[in-house]
Design a protein around this motif. Structure first.
Motif: not given
Length: 103
Positions: A85-97, A102-103
């Motif tokens: 997903k996009m966190d502001g203008d940065k693409k980040v990984r996230f845990a779906k559960s 994540i980072d």
């Protein structure tokens, strides 16, 4: 090819194959073949000739590659799927559960 959701240094759980339910840290990711090397999983025996680096030679036990579809990311000790997903203008990984980044 789609982006890799598993990176070097991640803790993963094996969900298929002979080493099912074993966990370990990702040593290397091969993007071309879609495989990962996981610490202590899929151990193979390799016969090496004596060389300058390895004077003795002999039988060496090392990790073999596992298909990336057979491992699942561990978040807080539980296996989870990984999304982007996009966190502001940065693409980040996230845990779906849990939805945590994540980072």
């Amino acid at each position: 090819m789609a982006t890799m959701k598993i990176k070097k240094g991640d803790m993963v759980k094996v969900i298929a194959g002979k080493d099912i339910n074993s966990e370990g840290k990702v040593i290397a990711v091969n993007r071309k073949d879609g495989t990962v090397l996981v610490e202590g999983v899929n151990m193979v025996t390799k016969h090496t000739k004596p060389s300058m680096q390895n004077q003795q030679g002999g039988i060496v036990h090392q990790e073999g590659p596992i298909d990336i579809s057979n491992v699942m990311y561990l978040h807080n000790g539980k296996p989870t799927r990984v999304g982007f997903k996009m966190d502001g203008d940065k693409k980040v990984r996230f845990a779906k559960s849990t939805g945590e980044v994540i980072d």
